[in-house]
Each structure stands twice: as C-alpha cells, then as structure tokens.
Design an enzyme around this catalytic site. Structure first.
Site, PDB file in Angstrom:
ATOM      1  N   GLY A 104      -2.056 -11.694 -15.990  1.00  0.00           N
ATOM      2  CA  GLY A 104      -0.728 -11.714 -16.587  1.00  0.00           C
ATOM      3  C   GLY A 104      -0.827 -11.721 -18.106  1.00  0.00           C
ATOM      4  N   CYS A 119      -8.448 -13.280 -14.121  1.00  0.00           N
ATOM      5  CA  CYS A 119      -7.956 -13.196 -15.500  1.00  0.00           C
ATOM      6  C   CYS A 119      -7.002 -14.347 -15.817  1.00  0.00           C
ATOM      7  CB  CYS A 119      -7.332 -11.824 -15.754  1.00  0.00           C
ATOM      8  SG  CYS A 119      -7.135 -11.448 -17.517  1.00  0.00           S
ATOM      9  N   TYR A 120      -5.706 -14.092 -15.995  1.00  0.00           N
ATOM     10  CA  TYR A 120      -4.775 -15.198 -16.243  1.00  0.00           C
ATOM     11  C   TYR A 120      -4.868 -16.236 -15.126  1.00  0.00           C
ATOM     12  CZ  TYR A 120      -0.441 -17.796 -17.036  1.00  0.00           C
ATOM     13  OH  TYR A 120       0.468 -18.805 -17.260  1.00  0.00           O
ATOM     14  N   GLY A 154      12.683  15.165   5.122  1.00  0.00           N
ATOM     15  CA  GLY A 154      11.457  15.942   5.290  1.00  0.00           C
ATOM     16  C   GLY A 154      10.328  15.404   4.450  1.00  0.00           C
ATOM     17  N   GLY A 155      10.637  14.469   3.543  1.00  0.00           N
ATOM     18  CA  GLY A 155       9.601  13.816   2.751  1.00  0.00           C
ATOM     19  C   GLY A 155       8.770  12.886   3.620  1.00  0.00           C
ATOM     20  N   VAL A 156       7.634  12.466   3.110  1.00  0.00           N
ATOM     21  CA  VAL A 156       6.685  11.664   3.891  1.00  0.00           C
ATOM     22  C   VAL A 156       7.323  10.376   4.396  1.00  0.00           C
ATOM     23  CG1 VAL A 156       4.481  10.431   3.846  1.00  0.00           C
ATOM     24  CG2 VAL A 156       4.719  12.594   2.618  1.00  0.00           C
ATOM     25  N   SER A 178      10.547   9.232   4.775  1.00  0.00           N
ATOM     26  CA  SER A 178      11.615   9.313   5.779  1.00  0.00           C
ATOM     27  C   SER A 178      11.089   9.916   7.080  1.00  0.00           C
ATOM     28  CB  SER A 178      12.805  10.125   5.258  1.00  0.00           C
ATOM     29  OG  SER A 178      12.519  11.505   5.173  1.00  0.00           O
TER      30      SER A 178
END
Length: 515
Positions: free
Chosen positions: A59, A86-87, A228-230, A232
């Site tokens: 962070g 790290c943080y 038609g997208g991945v 959906s």
C-alpha cells in the site's frame, strides 16, 4: 461476503497497493481459492470467512503516520497464518512492537537478496537471488519473538518471521515475475504453512456452481442479455447447465459486430447448445440513428440508449422474470469498491438494463472469477475456442473503429479488412501471442492508383498489441512478411481500400482503441 463453502479459502486484505489483484491471481494459479477484500472489514467478518491463511498486501501509506490503514490486532491471535507483503510487512512489525522508519536510501526495482535456508517460507529457494522492491520505509527493528530471514544491502530486515505463531513478513513483492522464485515462496506459504489442499479447479467450480444454482433456479424464469462476448457467453452457458429451458437469452444484433460473429452466436447458443435464444435484428434501427454522427462519445451514447430501448421492447414481451443474469467478473467487483452491493455494479455493467426489465434478483455466476478463469470455465462447458478466446471487443462495436460517420459501405470494408487481418494472424500462429488486433477505418483519405485509375479512399490502419491486463500495452512486432501479406490481401480483396498503415504506438501514451 463470499460463501464459497466447498473450498479452503485464503483472505487477502487490500491496503491499496498497485499489485494487489496480482497477488490474488498468483494464489489462484496455485489452485487455492482467495478473495481480495478491504483491509477494514470487521474482525467478525474475518472470523466468519474462516480463512486458512491471511495475506496483507502492499500500500502507499506509512504505517507510523496518523490515519494510516490498520488491522484489528485480534487477527494475530486467531492462530491463522499471516503473510505481510511490503506495507503488510511493515504493518506486522508496527502492530506487534517492532519499529518502522523512513529509509535514507529507497529501494525500487530489482535488488539482490540473501535468504535464510532454515525458513519454511524459503524452502527450496536459492540462498542468493533477485527480488523486486518498491518502498521508502523499512523495518528497522523486528518485534520480540521474531527473527530476520532475508537481507539486502540497504534493507536489514527484507523478511522476518515468528514460525511458532506462523506470522511472516516480506518487504519485497513475491507476486511479480521480477522476483526470482517468488511463486515458490508463495507456494511454501500456502502449502507448507497454511496446509492448503490446492483443490480450486475450474471443473470443481462448474460442478459446485451448477449444484448451487440448480435448486435456486428450479421452476424460475431467467433472462440473459447475450452480447457474444466472453463473459456473457460463459455466464449464459453456466446458467443453462443449471436452469435448462428456464433460461431465455436475448441477443440484439446492432449490425456493428465483426464478420461472422452474429451468425456464430446463433449457431453456438441456439443450434449447438439448444438454448431459448431470441435474436433481434436491429441493424437498420441502429444505422439510422447513427447517420451523420461523427463524434465518438455521441456514437457511444446513441448505441447505449438504443440498445436499452430495443431490449425493453423484448423484455415487455417476455414479462416478469425471477432472475436477470449478468456477466460480472471479479475485477469488476474489485474496481467497483471491493464487494459493494451487487445491484450497484449491475446497473453499471449492463448499462441500465435493470430499469427496463421486470425482475426480482440479479444473478452473477462469474463474479468470483478473473478473466482467464472465465475462459477456463467456458472450455469446461464445451464452448468453442472462437467464443472462449474472443478478443476484447468494445460494446459499441465497429462504430468506434470507424472514424467519422458510420455507413453500410464503411462497415463492409472494415469487416472484410478485419477478417483478413485475423485470418492471417492465426495462420502465422501469432493469435495466442497477441492480446488484441483489429483494423480501423481512419477519417483521412488519400490518393491511390489501381490499374489505370485514380482512387481516393480512407486509410485503413492495423492495430495489434501485446498486454497482460490492458492497463499498459506494447505494439506487437508482427514479422514484415506477415504484414506484407495482410496488406496485399486487403488491397486486392477489399473494396474501397488503397492504403494500409500499421500503428506502432504503445499504451501509454496512446489507448489501444482509436476512439
């Protein structure tokens, strides 16, 4: 809060670092389920989550400053292994009585590091190696009961631990590929310290989701807007596995898809998977609204508004439904506020659809998955590679890959040129190396000579980039002979094409899309 009861879970507390999603991805790559949640969730929620291990992320804050992010100290008394990065490492030191100071010499980038071979965290890791640092503060004194297990030239406590309490801190970033054997260090924490089983697989996810959803969806009406997208596509296939004919998918063909894509949606989901698929041919409606419009943001707004209007008409025919399916994935959830109400994200994700559909509840079957995991689920469900490996594609489609007004002629030219580009990239075996590649019709026309005639046509630009997450991207170094073949084919096979250029700009300064 995630209720993924069938698997062991690791809880990652997010303190705002730049690599935090990457930590979650690295854990899941080890086949261990995890969630990335805000650092300030209540102690009761942490207990309810019942993690086998907890990771504190990096962070931007300094732990000693007023108002710096903290964690409930009771977390350290749960008996659950803790790894601070790290943080998170500095936070462990600060909370348990050590000291954190501002460094005179900052460490950024690759650093040589020396590990203690008797630490379980560094089992089978080379004693001298390279790690990736990014800090201005450092742990100057470890808490009582802890020992230093790694050092660099300028960081005396690059790692420390209390193995009895199973609390570990590393100042460097195990999750980035610049840290040699960082994956092995994370593996040691997950499997040797947390005793993970490593049973988080996509086949298990599919089986569990289908089992959970089948009872919930029995006898209920379910509606899905299928683009038609991945995301959906996979969401629809998963729901269909559980709900069968109770699911109705609505596919609005706005006439702005790439060559063959509308036909593929109908073929895969209507014919192969036998879904209840309603295809709405709205090409003329969208094109008439876009006539004379050149400004890209105006085009986007028109397409979004028109899509909702078309969907509303169909939704009224279907009537009230119990569930509206949404393809929200895990990065969407994180970016919208790390687990805020699903309905808030839903309105953003489906562009206003909830306001035009009479539904009782939104269902998001993929909200726990990263994009690569979504693709694996699609493969498990039997979706073809052409759907599962589909490249990122803008919602407004080809309308924003045509500079200026969108016309039937320009759409045909662009579809044909884009198809040739994709076909030749695949033939050259480059389709799995390149993140995204497409053609653009520019707003600049130039003179050409074809046969004995003068031509004056818009310049066609080709864009291809390599990337991991689309936040940054480099232009793809496509071999000249492949570019030559693509250019030659477009000039000879596509109407209204007389000049091809290749975009060699990285992101930043340019975006991947042109509009």
């Amino acid at each position: 809060m995630q209720k993924n009861k069938g698997h062991q879970k690791v809880l990652i507390l997010d303190f705002g670092g730049q690599y935090n999603q990457l930590i979650a991805r690295r854990v899941r790559e080890q086949k261990v389920y995890c969630d990335l949640l805000p650092y300030d969730i209540s102690f009761e929620k942490i207990k309810e989550y019942a993690p086998i291990g907890i990771i504190f992320t990096g962070g931007p804050n300094s732990v000693y400053e007023e108002g710096a992010p903290r964690v409930d100290e009771r977390v350290f008394e749960l008996g659950v292994p803790v790894l601070g990065i790290c943080y998170g490492c500095q936070l462990i030191a600060h909370e348990l009585g050590g000291k954190v100071m501002h460094a005179d010499t900052r460490e950024y980038g690759k650093c040589e590091i020396e590990y203690s071979k008797d630490s379980l965290l560094f089992k089978d890791v080379s004693s001298r190696n390279v790690c990736w640092m990014s800090h201005t503060d450092y742990v100057s004194e470890v808490p009582a009961g802890f020992r230093i297990t790694a050092t660099t030239k300028t960081c005396p406590a690059a790692a420390f631990e209390n193995s009895d309490k199973k609390i570990y801190g590393v100042q460097f970033h195990t999750e980035v590929h610049h840290t040699a054997e960082g994956e092995k260090i994370l593996h040691n924490f997950l499997f040797d310290v947390c005793k993970a089983d490593g049973d988080w697989t996509m086949s298990n996810f599919v089986a569990q989701q289908v089992e959970n959803l089948r009872e919930k969806l029995e006898g209920k009406k379910v509606l899905c807007a299928l683009s038609g997208g991945v995301d959906s596509a996979v969401a629809a296939a998963l729901i269909h596995r559980a709900a069968g004919d109770n699911l109705t998918c609505v596919f609005v063909d706005h006439g702005l898809l790439r060559k063959g894509e509308a036909e593929e949606v109908v073929s895969v989901f209507g014919e192969k998977l036998k879904m209840n698929l309603i295809k709405i041919d709205a090409k003329e409606r969208f094109l008439s609204r876009l006539a004379g419009v050149s400004e890209p943001e105006k085009k986007r707004k028109i397409i979004g508004e028109e899509f909702i209007k078309v969907f509303e008409v169909e939704a009224k025919k279907i009537g009230a439904v119990d569930f509206l399916v949404q393809g929200t994935i895990y990065p969407d959830v994180i970016e919208s506020g790390k687990g805020v109400s699903a309905v808030i994200k839903s309105h953003h994700n489906v562009g206003g659809l909830p306001s035009v559909v009479d539904f009782k509840e939104i269902i998001e079957p993929l909200r726990d998955l990263f994009k690569d995991e979504v693709r694996k689920v699609g493969t498990e469900l039997g979706l073809p590679d052409t759907v599962v490996r589909r490249q990122p594609f803008p919602g407004p489609g080809l309308a924003i890959r045509i500079m200026g007004e969108v016309t039937e002629q320009k759409l045909k030219t662009l579809r044909d040129a884009d198809f040739i580009l994709r076909e030749e990239i695949a033939k050259a075996g480059l389709d799995k190396e390149i993140w995204q590649y497409f053609a653009v019709i520019t707003s600049t026309s130039t003179v050409g000579v074809m046969g004995d005639s003068r031509t004056y046509e818009p310049v066609i630009a080709l864009r291809a980039v390599t990337s991991v997450d689309a936040m940054t991207a480099d232009w793809a170094k496509i071999p000249y002979e492949v570019l030559e073949k693509i250019s030659s084919r477009i000039i000879n096979e596509v109407d209204h094409a007389n000049r091809i250029v290749y975009d060699i700009t990285s992101k930043p300064p340019a975006t991947i899309e042109w509009e």
